[in-house]
Scaffold this motif. Structure first.
Motif, PDB file in Angstrom:
ATOM      1  N   PHE A  51       0.866  -1.236   0.136  1.00  0.00           N
ATOM      2  CA  PHE A  51       0.155   0.075   0.006  1.00  0.00           C
ATOM      3  C   PHE A  51       0.748   1.228   0.001  1.00  0.00           C
ATOM      4  CE2 PHE A  51       0.694  -0.872   4.579  1.00  0.00           C
ATOM      5  CZ  PHE A  51       0.882   0.369   5.100  1.00  0.00           C
ATOM      6  N   GLY A  52       2.031   1.065   0.629  1.00  0.00           N
ATOM      7  CA  GLY A  52       2.862   2.602   0.815  1.00  0.00           C
ATOM      8  C   GLY A  52       3.411   2.856  -0.429  1.00  0.00           C
ATOM      9  N   GLN A  53       3.763   1.856  -1.477  1.00  0.00           N
ATOM     10  CA  GLN A  53       4.500   2.396  -2.713  1.00  0.00           C
ATOM     11  C   GLN A  53       3.583   2.909  -3.701  1.00  0.00           C
ATOM     12  OE1 GLN A  53       5.760  -2.046  -3.330  1.00  0.00           O
ATOM     13  NE2 GLN A  53       5.560  -1.369  -5.442  1.00  0.00           N
ATOM     14  N   TYR A  54       1.971   2.751  -3.323  1.00  0.00           N
ATOM     15  CA  TYR A  54       1.247   3.296  -4.544  1.00  0.00           C
ATOM     16  C   TYR A  54       0.544   4.397  -3.781  1.00  0.00           C
ATOM     17  CZ  TYR A  54       1.903  -0.801  -7.156  1.00  0.00           C
ATOM     18  OH  TYR A  54       2.498  -1.637  -7.996  1.00  0.00           O
ATOM     19  N   GLY A  55       1.037   4.848  -2.455  1.00  0.00           N
ATOM     20  CA  GLY A  55       0.410   6.145  -1.877  1.00  0.00           C
ATOM     21  C   GLY A  55      -0.744   6.065  -1.064  1.00  0.00           C
ATOM     22  N   TYR A  56      -0.951   5.040  -0.624  1.00  0.00           N
ATOM     23  CA  TYR A  56      -2.002   4.763   0.438  1.00  0.00           C
ATOM     24  C   TYR A  56      -1.562   4.832   1.792  1.00  0.00           C
ATOM     25  CZ  TYR A  56      -4.672   3.820  -3.794  1.00  0.00           C
ATOM     26  OH  TYR A  56      -5.269   3.969  -4.821  1.00  0.00           O
ATOM     27  N   SER A  58      -2.961   2.770   4.358  1.00  0.00           N
ATOM     28  CA  SER A  58      -3.167   1.584   4.937  1.00  0.00           C
ATOM     29  C   SER A  58      -3.476   0.354   4.011  1.00  0.00           C
ATOM     30  CB  SER A  58      -3.990   1.596   6.338  1.00  0.00           C
ATOM     31  OG  SER A  58      -5.405   1.908   5.540  1.00  0.00           O
ATOM     32  N   ALA A  59      -3.631  -0.809   4.507  1.00  0.00           N
ATOM     33  CA  ALA A  59      -3.747  -1.722   3.502  1.00  0.00           C
ATOM     34  C   ALA A  59      -5.401  -1.728   3.359  1.00  0.00           C
ATOM     35  CB  ALA A  59      -3.367  -3.191   4.275  1.00  0.00           C
ATOM     36  N   GLU A  60      -5.984  -1.327   4.013  1.00  0.00           N
ATOM     37  CA  GLU A  60      -7.525  -1.331   3.987  1.00  0.00           C
ATOM     38  C   GLU A  60      -7.692  -0.198   3.135  1.00  0.00           C
ATOM     39  OE1 GLU A  60      -6.092  -1.036   6.831  1.00  0.00           O
ATOM     40  OE2 GLU A  60      -6.521  -3.281   7.751  1.00  0.00           O
ATOM     41  N   ALA A  61      -7.057   0.935   2.970  1.00  0.00           N
ATOM     42  CA  ALA A  61      -7.447   1.940   2.013  1.00  0.00           C
ATOM     43  C   ALA A  61      -7.125   1.455   0.434  1.00  0.00           C
ATOM     44  CB  ALA A  61      -6.518   3.429   2.523  1.00  0.00           C
ATOM     45  N   TYR A  62      -6.096   0.518   0.711  1.00  0.00           N
ATOM     46  CA  TYR A  62      -5.678   0.135  -0.712  1.00  0.00           C
ATOM     47  C   TYR A  62      -6.409  -0.804  -1.357  1.00  0.00           C
ATOM     48  CZ  TYR A  62      -2.210  -1.720  -4.182  1.00  0.00           C
ATOM     49  OH  TYR A  62      -1.562  -2.320  -5.295  1.00  0.00           O
ATOM     50  N   THR A  63      -7.119  -1.662  -0.436  1.00  0.00           N
ATOM     51  CA  THR A  63      -7.975  -2.768  -0.884  1.00  0.00           C
ATOM     52  C   THR A  63      -9.245  -1.689  -1.392  1.00  0.00           C
ATOM     53  OG1 THR A  63      -7.287  -4.371   0.521  1.00  0.00           O
ATOM     54  CG2 THR A  63      -9.564  -4.698  -0.274  1.00  0.00           C
ATOM     55  N   LYS A  64      -9.674  -0.739  -0.587  1.00  0.00           N
ATOM     56  CA  LYS A  64     -10.823   0.027  -1.022  1.00  0.00           C
ATOM     57  C   LYS A  64     -10.714   0.630  -2.232  1.00  0.00           C
ATOM     58  CE  LYS A  64     -13.824   3.766   0.820  1.00  0.00           C
ATOM     59  NZ  LYS A  64     -14.157   4.488   1.900  1.00  0.00           N
ATOM     60  N   SER A  65      -9.539   0.777  -2.646  1.00  0.00           N
ATOM     61  CA  SER A  65      -9.264   1.700  -4.309  1.00  0.00           C
ATOM     62  C   SER A  65      -9.470   0.853  -5.342  1.00  0.00           C
ATOM     63  CB  SER A  65      -7.697   2.190  -4.231  1.00  0.00           C
ATOM     64  OG  SER A  65      -6.719   1.105  -4.317  1.00  0.00           O
ATOM     65  N   PHE A  66      -9.283  -0.586  -4.855  1.00  0.00           N
ATOM     66  CA  PHE A  66      -9.584  -1.555  -6.029  1.00  0.00           C
ATOM     67  C   PHE A  66     -11.184  -1.438  -6.214  1.00  0.00           C
ATOM     68  CE2 PHE A  66      -5.786  -4.625  -4.312  1.00  0.00           C
ATOM     69  CZ  PHE A  66      -5.098  -3.514  -4.984  1.00  0.00           C
ATOM     70  N   TYR A  67     -11.827  -1.429  -5.053  1.00  0.00           N
ATOM     71  CA  TYR A  67     -13.494  -1.504  -5.229  1.00  0.00           C
ATOM     72  C   TYR A  67     -13.824  -0.193  -6.065  1.00  0.00           C
ATOM     73  CZ  TYR A  67     -14.553  -5.350  -2.026  1.00  0.00           C
ATOM     74  OH  TYR A  67     -14.699  -6.283  -1.259  1.00  0.00           O
ATOM     75  N   GLU A  68     -13.296   0.841  -5.466  1.00  0.00           N
ATOM     76  CA  GLU A  68     -13.659   2.223  -6.133  1.00  0.00           C
ATOM     77  C   GLU A  68     -13.398   2.281  -7.550  1.00  0.00           C
ATOM     78  OE1 GLU A  68     -15.670   4.160  -4.609  1.00  0.00           O
ATOM     79  OE2 GLU A  68     -15.479   3.117  -2.869  1.00  0.00           O
ATOM     80  N   ARG A  69     -12.104   1.776  -7.998  1.00  0.00           N
ATOM     81  CA  ARG A  69     -11.614   1.783  -9.314  1.00  0.00           C
ATOM     82  C   ARG A  69     -12.580   0.940 -10.373  1.00  0.00           C
ATOM     83  NH1 ARG A  69      -5.365   0.839  -9.281  1.00  0.00           N
ATOM     84  NH2 ARG A  69      -5.588   0.674  -6.814  1.00  0.00           N
ATOM     85  N   LEU A  70     -13.131  -0.188  -9.943  1.00  0.00           N
ATOM     86  CA  LEU A  70     -14.158  -0.854 -10.777  1.00  0.00           C
ATOM     87  C   LEU A  70     -15.323  -0.316 -10.599  1.00  0.00           C
ATOM     88  CD1 LEU A  70     -12.796  -4.537  -9.992  1.00  0.00           C
ATOM     89  CD2 LEU A  70     -12.517  -3.198 -11.938  1.00  0.00           C
ATOM     90  N   LYS A  71     -15.860   0.276  -9.590  1.00  0.00           N
ATOM     91  CA  LYS A  71     -17.320   0.821  -9.415  1.00  0.00           C
ATOM     92  C   LYS A  71     -17.134   2.022 -10.479  1.00  0.00           C
ATOM     93  CE  LYS A  71     -18.304  -0.348  -4.448  1.00  0.00           C
ATOM     94  NZ  LYS A  71     -18.572   0.082  -3.195  1.00  0.00           N
TER      95      LYS A  71
END
Length: 258
Positions: A51-56, A58-71
């Motif tokens: 998560f850190g190397q992609y600018g997030y 926390s791990a939770e925020a990184y996983t949430k970004s997967f959801y948001e991109r597909l949504k």
């Protein structure tokens, strides 16, 4: 009297079948959303340390970004926004009016197969997005049913080259080797892992499909595309009615089963 009774029974039978189909559409989406969520959660868990190397934060925020991109993509392709619990809301935004159930099920399959061969989380999301858009464009360009195109692209992604010949795409090992050399890769295809081969197939599919890019949007007002959209909208309306009835069924079915 017998004729009237028979007519009434047949009418009831047709009504029951229609109601059953409506409920099946609604229940299918519930299961699809669960499948889609499980696939995204697994990818998030497998790559939680990145998560850190992609600018997030926390791990939770990184996983949430997967959801948001597909949504975000799905809203553009279907016209529906997806809530955190899977609830659907029709928006005023311009979309391609695709069937949300079929699209999300397809994305879940792509996410799962890319994750199974060890591709990075970012790559899985990118492949899912690209294959979703490409399926819609190929369906429009070749006047082929969307679910057929989705199945063909999924088969091609795992190496079944015949599935893509009809779209003018070649993913044989000889072609993949050419793409490898062009990208500075000296390793032979026969020595590559499944993940490496899949990335090369994705490059080949995207490069050879440029003629189809954007066709669904560019020709959305054609008779064929409008007819396809009409069928998808009928399915969406059926799901809405099913959603209204589903809470009742959830209470009745356990009693009937008992």
């Amino acid at each position: 009297s017998l004729t009237k009774s028979y007519a009434a029974i047949k009418l009831l039978e047709r009504g029951t079948k229609s109601l059953s189909k409506t409920l099946e559409n609604s229940m299918s989406y519930v299961e699809t959303f669960n499948y889609w969520s499980v696939a995204l959660d697994k990818i998030g868990a497998d790559f939680s340390d990145q998560f850190g190397q992609y600018g997030y934060d926390s791990a939770e925020a990184y996983t949430k970004s997967f959801y948001e991109r597909l949504k975000t993509l799905n809203k553009k392709m279907t016209g529906y926004s997806i809530g955190d619990s899977g609830e659907l809301q029709l928006t005023d935004s311009v979309g391609l009016a695709l069937d949300i159930d079929g699209l999300m099920n397809y994305q879940a399959k792509i996410l799962s197969v890319t994750n199974s061969v060890g591709l990075l989380g970012e790559t899985s999301i990118d492949v899912s997005k690209a294959m979703s858009m490409l399926a819609s464009d190929f369906s429009s360009l070749t006047n082929t049913k969307l679910d057929t195109v989705m199945n063909n692209l999924q088969s091609g992604l795992i190496g079944q080259s015949r599935a893509l010949y009809k779209y003018g795409v070649d993913i044989t090992n000889a072609t993949l080797q050419t793409y490898a050399f062009e990208n500075g890769i000296t390793k032979t295809v026969s020595a590559m892992t499944q993940g490496e081969k899949m990335q090369l197939r994705m490059l080949a599919i995207l490069d050879q499909s440029k003629v189809a890019w954007g066709d669904a949007a560019n020709t959305i007002n054609s008779v064929a595309n409008q007819w396809r959209i009409f069928g998808q909208q009928v399915s969406n309306v059926s799901r809405v009615f099913g959603n209204l009835l589903l809470p009742i069924v959830q209470k009745v079915i356990p009693v009937l089963n008992g």
